[in-house]
Design a protein around this motif. Structure first.
Motif, PDB file in Angstrom:
ATOM      1  N   GLU A  64       0.827  -1.199   0.000  1.00 41.36           N
ATOM      2  CA  GLU A  64       0.000   0.000   0.000  1.00 41.36           C
ATOM      3  C   GLU A  64       0.865   1.255   0.000  1.00 41.36           C
ATOM      4  OE1 GLU A  64      -3.303   2.047   2.878  1.00 41.36           O
ATOM      5  OE2 GLU A  64      -3.097  -0.115   2.858  1.00 41.36           O
ATOM      6  N   ASN A  65       0.402   2.264  -0.724  1.00 39.26           N
ATOM      7  CA  ASN A  65       1.087   3.547  -0.766  1.00 39.26           C
ATOM      8  C   ASN A  65       0.986   4.208   0.612  1.00 39.26           C
ATOM      9  OD1 ASN A  65       2.331   5.855  -1.677  1.00 39.26           O
ATOM     10  ND2 ASN A  65       0.478   6.688  -2.611  1.00 39.26           N
ATOM     11  N   ARG A  66       2.115   4.572   1.178  1.00 41.17           N
ATOM     12  CA  ARG A  66       2.159   5.210   2.487  1.00 41.17           C
ATOM     13  C   ARG A  66       2.523   6.680   2.307  1.00 41.17           C
ATOM     14  NH1 ARG A  66       3.036   1.682   7.126  1.00 41.17           N
ATOM     15  NH2 ARG A  66       4.249   3.348   8.022  1.00 41.17           N
ATOM     16  N   ASN A  67       1.801   7.555   2.980  1.00 40.35           N
ATOM     17  CA  ASN A  67       2.036   8.975   2.844  1.00 40.35           C
ATOM     18  C   ASN A  67       2.065   9.617   4.230  1.00 40.35           C
ATOM     19  OD1 ASN A  67       2.027  11.712   2.342  1.00 40.35           O
ATOM     20  ND2 ASN A  67       0.503  11.604   0.713  1.00 40.35           N
ATOM     21  N   PHE A  68       3.264   9.894   4.728  1.00 40.86           N
ATOM     22  CA  PHE A  68       3.435  10.457   6.059  1.00 40.86           C
ATOM     23  C   PHE A  68       2.748  11.813   6.195  1.00 40.86           C
ATOM     24  CE2 PHE A  68       6.084  13.235   8.831  1.00 40.86           C
ATOM     25  CZ  PHE A  68       5.695  12.703  10.038  1.00 40.86           C
ATOM     26  N   ASP A  69       2.904  12.685   5.199  1.00 40.49           N
ATOM     27  CA  ASP A  69       2.323  14.028   5.282  1.00 40.49           C
ATOM     28  C   ASP A  69       0.801  13.988   5.401  1.00 40.49           C
ATOM     29  OD1 ASP A  69       4.754  15.400   5.276  1.00 40.49           O
ATOM     30  OD2 ASP A  69       4.885  15.285   3.095  1.00 40.49           O
ATOM     31  N   GLU A  70       0.194  12.939   4.868  1.00 38.97           N
ATOM     32  CA  GLU A  70      -1.250  12.773   4.971  1.00 38.97           C
ATOM     33  C   GLU A  70      -1.650  12.314   6.379  1.00 38.97           C
ATOM     34  OE1 GLU A  70      -4.050   9.455   3.114  1.00 38.97           O
ATOM     35  OE2 GLU A  70      -3.164  10.754   1.573  1.00 38.97           O
ATOM     36  N   VAL A  71      -0.814  11.506   6.996  1.00 41.22           N
ATOM     37  CA  VAL A  71      -1.118  10.932   8.309  1.00 41.22           C
ATOM     38  C   VAL A  71      -0.675  11.849   9.455  1.00 41.22           C
ATOM     39  CG1 VAL A  71      -0.647   8.963   9.839  1.00 41.22           C
ATOM     40  CG2 VAL A  71      -1.054   8.591   7.413  1.00 41.22           C
ATOM     41  N   LEU A  72       0.328  12.683   9.236  1.00 45.64           N
ATOM     42  CA  LEU A  72       0.880  13.533  10.297  1.00 45.64           C
ATOM     43  C   LEU A  72      -0.182  14.346  11.043  1.00 45.64           C
ATOM     44  CD1 LEU A  72       3.306  14.669  11.845  1.00 45.64           C
ATOM     45  CD2 LEU A  72       3.600  16.337   9.988  1.00 45.64           C
ATOM     46  N   PRO A  73      -1.074  15.056  10.357  1.00 45.01           N
ATOM     47  CA  PRO A  73      -2.090  15.817  11.107  1.00 45.01           C
ATOM     48  C   PRO A  73      -2.965  14.937  11.991  1.00 45.01           C
ATOM     49  CG  PRO A  73      -2.036  16.519   8.810  1.00 45.01           C
ATOM     50  CD  PRO A  73      -1.178  15.286   8.918  1.00 45.01           C
ATOM     51  N   LYS A  74      -3.224  13.707  11.559  1.00 42.70           N
ATOM     52  CA  LYS A  74      -4.024  12.780  12.364  1.00 42.70           C
ATOM     53  C   LYS A  74      -3.235  12.309  13.592  1.00 42.70           C
ATOM     54  CE  LYS A  74      -7.107   8.881  12.069  1.00 42.70           C
ATOM     55  NZ  LYS A  74      -8.304   9.583  12.462  1.00 42.70           N
ATOM     56  N   LEU A  75      -1.950  12.047  13.418  1.00 48.34           N
ATOM     57  CA  LEU A  75      -1.135  11.579  14.549  1.00 48.34           C
ATOM     58  C   LEU A  75      -1.167  12.563  15.710  1.00 48.34           C
ATOM     59  CD1 LEU A  75       2.159  10.001  13.120  1.00 48.34           C
ATOM     60  CD2 LEU A  75       0.326   8.854  14.356  1.00 48.34           C
ATOM     61  N   VAL A  76      -1.030  13.858  15.412  1.00 47.33           N
ATOM     62  CA  VAL A  76      -0.985  14.837  16.504  1.00 47.33           C
ATOM     63  C   VAL A  76      -2.356  15.113  17.111  1.00 47.33           C
ATOM     64  CG1 VAL A  76       1.166  15.912  15.780  1.00 47.33           C
ATOM     65  CG2 VAL A  76      -1.001  16.814  14.922  1.00 47.33           C
ATOM     66  N   LYS A  77      -3.415  14.610  16.501  1.00 47.35           N
ATOM     67  CA  LYS A  77      -4.750  14.718  17.100  1.00 47.35           C
ATOM     68  C   LYS A  77      -5.018  13.573  18.066  1.00 47.35           C
ATOM     69  CE  LYS A  77      -6.875  17.294  13.352  1.00 47.35           C
ATOM     70  NZ  LYS A  77      -7.806  17.238  12.239  1.00 47.35           N
ATOM     71  N   ILE A  78      -4.190  12.554  18.017  1.00 51.21           N
ATOM     72  CA  ILE A  78      -4.321  11.411  18.914  1.00 51.21           C
ATOM     73  C   ILE A  78      -3.664  11.782  20.239  1.00 51.21           C
ATOM     74  CG2 ILE A  78      -3.576   9.025  19.285  1.00 51.21           C
ATOM     75  CD1 ILE A  78      -3.793   8.731  16.205  1.00 51.21           C
ATOM     76  N   ALA A  79      -4.345  11.528  21.327  1.00 47.90           N
ATOM     77  CA  ALA A  79      -3.875  11.962  22.646  1.00 47.90           C
ATOM     78  C   ALA A  79      -2.423  11.555  22.937  1.00 47.90           C
ATOM     79  CB  ALA A  79      -4.808  11.428  23.731  1.00 47.90           C
TER      80      ALA A  79
END
Length: 173
Positions: free
Chosen positions: A2-17
């Motif tokens: 699967e294509n992995r895209n860190f920049d797409e996931v980064l905003p979600k990571l920092v929303k996780i407690a």
């Protein structure tokens, strides 16, 4: 793969407690989050599949990237009770105690829809913490605060149940 895209996931990571204390503007923090992302696996679960089973020993932490899950547990009598329905838009993670302990899972998490989940093993987490102690410090601080809150809630609930039982017994006399 699967294509992995860190920049797409980064905003979600920092929303996780667990990672909310990290600043995506700070290059060091961003590098730590990139390391976390690079050490995760992506797993797909079909609707109805069990992701975590209550009573099993677990060594993985999960971030719900897409989909909806159902959380349940068994009563002492063996009845299933629903605890929550959680959607990826809620910035959900589960299995976090596996990062610090091989304890048994205390609930079952099942896919209500097809799900995409980022998975981090405790082994990878510990390896990263050796390289970047600030990761361990920040994540463990969040975990400690969550566990302390859980203990406070359980103690409050026990007191409420005790009081209700006491009042019920007193009313019978």
């Amino acid at each position: 793969m699967e294509n992995r895209n860190f920049d797409e996931v980064l905003p979600k990571l920092v929303k996780i407690a667990l990672f909310a204390d990290f600043d995506i503007i700070d290059e060091h923090d961003k590098a730590i989050l990139k390391m976390v992302y690079d050490n995760t696996l992506i797993r797909h679960y079909k609707k109805g599949e069990v992701i975590i089973k209550e009573g099993d020993t677990g060594d993985e932490f999960y971030i719900l990237s897409q989909g909806t899950v159902h959380v349940s547990r068994l009563t002492p009598a063996g009845d299933v009770i629903a605890l929550a329905t959680l959607d990826s838009s809620m910035n959900i993670f589960f299995g976090e105690t596996a990062l610090i302990s091989d304890d048994t899972r205390n609930a079952t998490v099942s896919a209500l829809t097809d799900c995409r989940i980022l998975v981090l093993s405790s082994k990878k987490f510990h390896e990263m913490c050796k390289k970047e102690p600030v990761l361990g410090y920040r994540v463990l601080t969040v975990l400690a605060n969550r566990m302390a809150q859980t203990i406070r809630n359980v103690n409050r609930d026990k007191a409420t149940l005790y009081e209700a039982l006491f009042n019920e017994i007193s009313a019978v006399d």
